[in-house]
Design a protein around this motif. Structure first.
Motif, short mmCIF file in Angstrom:
data_model
loop_
_atom_site.label_atom_id
_atom_site.label_comp_id
_atom_site.label_asym_id
_atom_site.label_seq_id
_atom_site.Cartn_x
_atom_site.Cartn_y
_atom_site.Cartn_z
N ARG A 23 -16.16 0.65 18.33
CA ARG A 23 -17.15 -0.04 17.50
C ARG A 23 -17.37 -1.48 17.99
NH1 ARG A 23 -16.42 -3.25 13.14
NH2 ARG A 23 -18.19 -3.55 11.73
N THR A 24 -16.27 -2.14 18.38
CA THR A 24 -16.36 -3.50 18.91
C THR A 24 -17.24 -3.52 20.16
OG1 THR A 24 -14.11 -3.93 18.14
CG2 THR A 24 -15.01 -5.48 19.74
N VAL A 25 -17.06 -2.53 21.03
CA VAL A 25 -17.83 -2.46 22.27
C VAL A 25 -19.28 -2.07 21.98
CG1 VAL A 25 -18.06 -1.23 24.47
CG2 VAL A 25 -15.79 -1.91 23.66
N GLU A 66 -18.59 -13.67 24.71
CA GLU A 66 -19.11 -13.31 23.39
C GLU A 66 -18.11 -12.44 22.64
OE1 GLU A 66 -22.07 -12.80 20.28
OE2 GLU A 66 -21.92 -14.24 21.93
N MET A 67 -17.54 -11.49 23.35
CA MET A 67 -16.61 -10.56 22.73
C MET A 67 -15.34 -11.27 22.24
SD MET A 67 -15.28 -7.05 24.41
CE MET A 67 -14.88 -5.67 23.37
N LEU A 68 -14.84 -12.20 23.05
CA LEU A 68 -13.64 -12.94 22.67
C LEU A 68 -13.91 -13.96 21.57
CD1 LEU A 68 -12.07 -13.54 26.20
CD2 LEU A 68 -11.12 -12.11 24.39
N GLU A 121 -9.37 -19.78 10.66
CA GLU A 121 -10.68 -19.25 10.27
C GLU A 121 -11.01 -18.03 11.13
OE1 GLU A 121 -13.91 -22.05 9.91
OE2 GLU A 121 -12.50 -23.68 9.60
N PRO A 122 -10.57 -16.84 10.72
CA PRO A 122 -10.85 -15.62 11.50
C PRO A 122 -12.35 -15.34 11.56
CG PRO A 122 -9.17 -15.22 9.83
CD PRO A 122 -9.77 -16.56 9.53
N GLY A 123 -12.78 -14.72 12.66
CA GLY A 123 -14.18 -14.34 12.82
C GLY A 123 -14.27 -12.87 13.17
N ASP A 124 -15.47 -12.43 13.51
CA ASP A 124 -15.70 -11.04 13.91
C ASP A 124 -15.66 -10.97 15.43
OD1 ASP A 124 -16.27 -8.37 13.85
OD2 ASP A 124 -18.44 -8.64 13.63
N ALA A 132 -4.95 -10.16 14.10
CA ALA A 132 -4.77 -9.29 12.94
C ALA A 132 -4.08 -7.97 13.27
CB ALA A 132 -6.13 -9.00 12.31
N ALA A 133 -4.08 -7.57 14.55
CA ALA A 133 -3.56 -6.25 14.92
C ALA A 133 -2.06 -6.14 14.65
CB ALA A 133 -3.83 -5.99 16.40
N HIS A 134 -1.68 -5.09 13.95
CA HIS A 134 -0.26 -4.79 13.73
C HIS A 134 -0.13 -3.31 13.41
CE1 HIS A 134 -0.54 -4.48 9.28
NE2 HIS A 134 -1.55 -5.32 9.46
#
Length: 305
Positions: A23-25, A66-68, A121-124, A132-134
């Motif tokens: 979905r991110t890609v 952009e992705m990062l 301040e997390p973003g998309d 956030a990954a765990h």
């Protein structure tokens, strides 16, 4: 991640995969296509130029930034990544090594500050996703693992795509019948991307050290020996009909330009989107594109450019 084996590799890849999702890609698709169209329009408006610096390079750098989630004013910093890649040249000088170290330290410091901002301040974006990954054991990436992953994605998501683009067009110009077929039928773009990567892959080999004696197809590789895994066209010779021929309509194409097994390229879906977008944009917006001069090979060892 490139140089790790299980269990460390398994853990880090599992956590990175939670952030680097299809979905991110996929949500980057329209951005990639719009960017490719704009870069090619500028090349056409200028009456031509350097395909590498005007189209092939800016596209993946902008996409991975952009992705990062690297802010627009900071994206010139991504050029620092080129400092690391000079170490892949034959016999790098002490000055080249010193530049590579400086580039590594400067960009690591920048990423450390960016990670600190995203914690507050997390973003998309991917950096926020890595934070956030765990998993079920609440295992998380360390700060250094996040920095290393971002640098890997910038390196792998930039240099390989750049060189797959220009190697591909050089192959097309050397095979005018295939270029004519592609210009006549743009539906060949997906299979053309795979065949061009196979035919002149940008990453020809990886070197590994044997940690424990192993036998592969009757050959014993002793412990502590270094060996090279070649990913160029000869590796697919047994499976393909006329492997020496560029065939953009080839369907059965088991190339290993993205590696294989546990080290299969995590960014392969993004690379395919980028390569298809730039190829299609050049076919549609620069249908009479021709070679102004024969390109020169860079004096690299691992990266074919």
């Amino acid at each position: 991640m490139l140089d790790l084996e299980p269990p460390d590799h398994t853990r880090i890849r599992r956590l990175v995969s939670k952030a680097f999702t299809p979905r991110t890609v996929e949500r980057l698709g329209p951005y990639v296509r719009s960017l490719a169209d704009g870069l090619v329009d500028r090349l056409v408006a200028a009456g031509g130029g350097d395909l590498l610096t005007d189209v092939a390079e800016p596209l993946p750098v902008a996409v991975i930034a952009e992705m990062l989630g690297i802010p627009e004013p900071d994206r010139a910093r991504c050029a620092l990544v080129g400092g690391h890649l000079r170490m892949y040249e034959l016999n790098p000088s002490e000055e080249t090594a010193a530049r590579a170290v400086r580039a590594s330290v400067e960009f690591s410091d920048y990423l450390r500050a960016l990670i600190a901002e995203r914690r507050k301040e997390p973003g998309d974006d991917l950096v926020s996703g890595l934070i956030a990954a765990h998993d079920e054991d609440d295992d998380r990436l360390t700060e250094q693992e996040m920095i290393s992953t971002c640098v890997l994605l910038l390196n792998a998501g930039h240099e390989a795509t750049v060189n797959a683009t220009v190697n591909g067009w050089w192959a097309l110009f050397r095979n005018p019948d295939q270029l004519a077929a592609l210009r006549a039928d743009h539906s060949l773009v997906p299979s053309a991307v795979e065949e061009l990567m196979r035919y002149d892959t940008p990453l020809q080999l990886f070197e590994r050290w044997v940690l424990d004696e192993i036998e592969i197809d009757g050959t014993v590789l002793p412990r502590a020996r270094r060996w090279r895994c070649c990913s160029g066209p000869p590796t697919t010779t047994r499976r393909l009909l006329r492997p020496e021929r560029l065939d953009l309509a080839r369907r059965d194409n088991p190339h290993i330009s993205f590696s294989a097994g546990i080290h299969y390229c995590i960014g392969a879906p993004l690379a395919r989107i980028e390569l298809a977008a730039s190829l299609r944009a050049l076919l549609e917006r620069a249908p009479a594109l021709r070679l102004a001069a024969e390109p020169e090979r860079k004096p690299n060892y691992v990266i074919r450019a």
